[in-house]
Design a protein around this motif. Structure first.
Motif, PDB file in Angstrom:
ATOM      1  N   ASP A 140       0.859  -1.188   0.000  1.00  0.00           N
ATOM      2  CA  ASP A 140       0.000   0.000   0.000  1.00  0.00           C
ATOM      3  C   ASP A 140       0.891   1.233   0.000  1.00  0.00           C
ATOM      4  O   ASP A 140       2.129   1.132   0.014  1.00  0.00           O
ATOM      5  N   GLU A 141       0.271   2.403  -0.001  1.00  0.00           N
ATOM      6  CA  GLU A 141       1.037   3.639   0.069  1.00  0.00           C
ATOM      7  C   GLU A 141       1.609   3.796   1.473  1.00  0.00           C
ATOM      8  O   GLU A 141       1.089   3.201   2.438  1.00  0.00           O
ATOM      9  N   PRO A 142       2.695   4.562   1.631  1.00  0.00           N
ATOM     10  CA  PRO A 142       3.369   4.633   2.923  1.00  0.00           C
ATOM     11  C   PRO A 142       2.465   5.022   4.080  1.00  0.00           C
ATOM     12  O   PRO A 142       2.621   4.504   5.195  1.00  0.00           O
ATOM     13  N   ALA A 143       1.510   5.917   3.852  1.00  0.00           N
ATOM     14  CA  ALA A 143       0.669   6.396   4.946  1.00  0.00           C
ATOM     15  C   ALA A 143      -0.308   5.343   5.446  1.00  0.00           C
ATOM     16  O   ALA A 143      -0.828   5.453   6.558  1.00  0.00           O
ATOM     17  N   ALA A 144      -0.565   4.314   4.654  1.00  0.00           N
ATOM     18  CA  ALA A 144      -1.601   3.341   4.997  1.00  0.00           C
ATOM     19  C   ALA A 144      -1.061   1.974   5.391  1.00  0.00           C
ATOM     20  O   ALA A 144      -1.769   1.194   6.033  1.00  0.00           O
ATOM     21  N   VAL A 145       0.175   1.655   5.019  1.00  0.00           N
ATOM     22  CA  VAL A 145       0.625   0.279   5.138  1.00  0.00           C
ATOM     23  C   VAL A 145       0.685  -0.192   6.594  1.00  0.00           C
ATOM     24  O   VAL A 145       0.365  -1.353   6.894  1.00  0.00           O
ATOM     25  N   ALA A 146       1.028   0.671   7.539  1.00  0.00           N
ATOM     26  CA  ALA A 146       1.107   0.264   8.942  1.00  0.00           C
ATOM     27  C   ALA A 146      -0.277  -0.081   9.488  1.00  0.00           C
ATOM     28  O   ALA A 146      -0.439  -1.067  10.235  1.00  0.00           O
ATOM     29  N   GLN A 147      -1.297   0.697   9.119  1.00  0.00           N
ATOM     30  CA  GLN A 147      -2.651   0.417   9.581  1.00  0.00           C
ATOM     31  C   GLN A 147      -3.161  -0.906   9.018  1.00  0.00           C
ATOM     32  O   GLN A 147      -3.789  -1.696   9.729  1.00  0.00           O
ATOM     33  N   VAL A 148      -2.891  -1.148   7.732  1.00  0.00           N
ATOM     34  CA  VAL A 148      -3.355  -2.393   7.118  1.00  0.00           C
ATOM     35  C   VAL A 148      -2.651  -3.580   7.765  1.00  0.00           C
ATOM     36  O   VAL A 148      -3.270  -4.620   8.042  1.00  0.00           O
ATOM     37  N   ARG A 149      -1.350  -3.441   8.009  1.00  0.00           N
ATOM     38  CA  ARG A 149      -0.611  -4.524   8.658  1.00  0.00           C
ATOM     39  C   ARG A 149      -1.221  -4.844  10.021  1.00  0.00           C
ATOM     40  O   ARG A 149      -1.352  -6.024  10.391  1.00  0.00           O
ATOM     41  N   ALA A 150      -1.591  -3.824  10.783  1.00  0.00           N
ATOM     42  CA  ALA A 150      -2.193  -4.054  12.102  1.00  0.00           C
ATOM     43  C   ALA A 150      -3.506  -4.819  11.985  1.00  0.00           C
ATOM     44  O   ALA A 150      -3.796  -5.702  12.816  1.00  0.00           O
ATOM     45  N   ARG A 151      -4.298  -4.525  10.964  1.00  0.00           N
ATOM     46  CA  ARG A 151      -5.563  -5.250  10.779  1.00  0.00           C
ATOM     47  C   ARG A 151      -5.304  -6.712  10.428  1.00  0.00           C
ATOM     48  O   ARG A 151      -6.027  -7.608  10.866  1.00  0.00           O
ATOM     49  N   VAL A 152      -4.267  -6.962   9.626  1.00  0.00           N
ATOM     50  CA  VAL A 152      -3.937  -8.336   9.253  1.00  0.00           C
ATOM     51  C   VAL A 152      -3.486  -9.134  10.476  1.00  0.00           C
ATOM     52  O   VAL A 152      -3.896 -10.284  10.678  1.00  0.00           O
ATOM     53  N   VAL A 153      -2.665  -8.517  11.324  1.00  0.00           N
ATOM     54  CA  VAL A 153      -2.220  -9.194  12.550  1.00  0.00           C
ATOM     55  C   VAL A 153      -3.408  -9.438  13.477  1.00  0.00           C
ATOM     56  O   VAL A 153      -3.547 -10.519  14.081  1.00  0.00           O
ATOM     57  N   ALA A 154      -4.308  -8.458  13.593  1.00  0.00           N
ATOM     58  CA  ALA A 154      -5.487  -8.616  14.438  1.00  0.00           C
ATOM     59  C   ALA A 154      -6.395  -9.735  13.937  1.00  0.00           C
ATOM     60  O   ALA A 154      -7.134 -10.343  14.723  1.00  0.00           O
ATOM     61  N   ALA A 155      -6.319 -10.047  12.629  1.00  0.00           N
ATOM     62  CA  ALA A 155      -7.144 -11.109  12.050  1.00  0.00           C
ATOM     63  C   ALA A 155      -6.529 -12.490  12.247  1.00  0.00           C
ATOM     64  O   ALA A 155      -7.110 -13.488  11.793  1.00  0.00           O
ATOM     65  N   GLY A 156      -5.357 -12.565  12.906  1.00  0.00           N
ATOM     66  CA  GLY A 156      -4.811 -13.871  13.247  1.00  0.00           C
ATOM     67  C   GLY A 156      -3.495 -14.241  12.616  1.00  0.00           C
ATOM     68  O   GLY A 156      -2.918 -15.274  12.966  1.00  0.00           O
ATOM     69  N   VAL A 157      -2.996 -13.443  11.668  1.00  0.00           N
ATOM     70  CA  VAL A 157      -1.716 -13.775  11.040  1.00  0.00           C
ATOM     71  C   VAL A 157      -0.587 -13.387  12.000  1.00  0.00           C
ATOM     72  O   VAL A 157      -0.529 -12.236  12.448  1.00  0.00           O
ATOM     73  N   PRO A 158       0.319 -14.318  12.342  1.00  0.00           N
ATOM     74  CA  PRO A 158       1.423 -13.965  13.244  1.00  0.00           C
ATOM     75  C   PRO A 158       2.262 -12.815  12.675  1.00  0.00           C
ATOM     76  O   PRO A 158       2.467 -12.730  11.462  1.00  0.00           O
ATOM     77  N   GLU A 159       2.743 -11.955  13.561  1.00  0.00           N
ATOM     78  CA  GLU A 159       3.490 -10.783  13.111  1.00  0.00           C
ATOM     79  C   GLU A 159       4.692 -11.153  12.258  1.00  0.00           C
ATOM     80  O   GLU A 159       5.004 -10.466  11.283  1.00  0.00           O
ATOM     81  N   ASP A 160       5.381 -12.241  12.628  1.00  0.00           N
ATOM     82  CA  ASP A 160       6.585 -12.605  11.861  1.00  0.00           C
ATOM     83  C   ASP A 160       6.272 -13.307  10.560  1.00  0.00           C
ATOM     84  O   ASP A 160       7.172 -13.698   9.826  1.00  0.00           O
TER      85      ASP A 160
END
Length: 310
Positions: A283-303
């Protein structure tokens, strides 16, 4: 190091030898260009001892082309001397790589506007530019020397050393604007080694979740094309907020059978369980951290989450 197809190899060699013949009486030009190539040759793993073979290879080339034409002794000696000089200048350039960043020259073959603000640039490097889907090219425009920008890169292994750069400027972005608005076929860009991790772990067999922003179709297309070309059997689910339905075909036409492409932002619902998946977020730089947090919250391990922002 040259492209795998014999026809492509011959074309690159023909151009290189032709340039050498045209400039062999200008040692200052020849030395400077060899010094530029030297760091790239070193980056690709060629040791200085191998460069010494150029003198022998040049003489072999002279004897073989054209067939049946006798070669004088002084011609052989001239080509051998040229080979030794080229090898020395390449080695000098490779040694300088310890103090200066490596860069590739990349002539622009085609420039096409995409939408109102973006562009796709088709470029060629004479020596391979190592890049895997999900990694970002680091690009300098001749219009703004010394200023570099990350760009989505789409390698095309079937085309030899030709690939695409996709650019969508964000905010105050003079390099992005120059690449989109003021760059044309024939201009020469410079590339530094790629930035970031590949989109997918080649050693993993876990299913793959891909979440892309609207302007991040380039790395996702490259990833899906690579997975199909290598016969990777893992299950893949892609979330991409395409503007219109037909845009989904830009992904579906390169994806392997069984890939699920969902038109929408992640998450689409609240019942999905993404535990046990790998994930790639683009994603664009301003959004990628937020999207990553949603993916981790959905169950994907951070690593197990890899990200790219372009």
């Amino acid at each position: 190091m040259l492209p795998g197809e014999p026809a492509a190899q011959r074309e690159v060699l023909r151009e290189a030898v032709g340039w050498l013949v045209e400039h062999v009486d200008q040692p200052q030009v020849l030395a400077a260009r060899c010094a530029e190539l030297g760091p790239v040759v070193a980056q690709l793993g060629v040791v200085p001892q191998r460069l010494d073979n150029l003198a022998v290879l040049f003489v072999d080339m002279l004897r073989a082309n054209p067939p049946g034409v006798p070669v004088r002794r002084d011609q052989e000696e001239a080509w051998a001397t040229t080979g030794r000089l080229v090898a020395r200048w390449l080695a000098d350039g490779a040694a300088a790589a310890a103090h200066e960043p490596v860069s590739w020259s990349a002539p622009v073959l085609a420039h096409e506007r995409r939408g109102q603000v973006g562009a796709e640039l088709r470029v060629r490097t004479y020596l391979p530019y190592p890049c895997l889907p999900g990694q970002l090219a680091v690009v300098e425009s001749v219009l703004l020397p010394g200023r570099w920008r990350h760009c989505w890169a789409v390698p095309d292994p079937a085309a030899g050393n030709v690939g695409e750069l996709h650019v969508v400027p964000h905010g105050i972005d003079p390099v992005g604007a120059a690449l989109v608005e003021r760059t044309a076929a024939g201009d020469v860009l410079r590339l530094r080694p790629v930035y970031g991790q590949p989109a997918a772990d080649p050693m993993s067999a876990r299913p793959l979740l891909v979440v892309a922003g609207r302007d991040a179709v380039a790395p996702v297309r490259a990833l899906l094309g690579m997975l199909r070309a290598t016969g990777d059997p893992r299950a893949v689910t892609v979330f991409w907020p395409a503007a219109v339905e037909r845009d989904l075909y830009r992904l579906a036409d390169v994806a392997a059978e069984g890939t699920v492409v969902i038109r929408g932002r992640f998450p689409a619902g609240h019942d999905e369980d993404w535990t046990g998946h790998d994930a790639f977020v683009a994603d664009e730089p301003a959004a990628v951290a937020q999207v990553r947090a949603r993916v981790v919250a959905a169950g994907v391990p951070e690593d197990h989450v890899r990200v790219a922002a372009g």
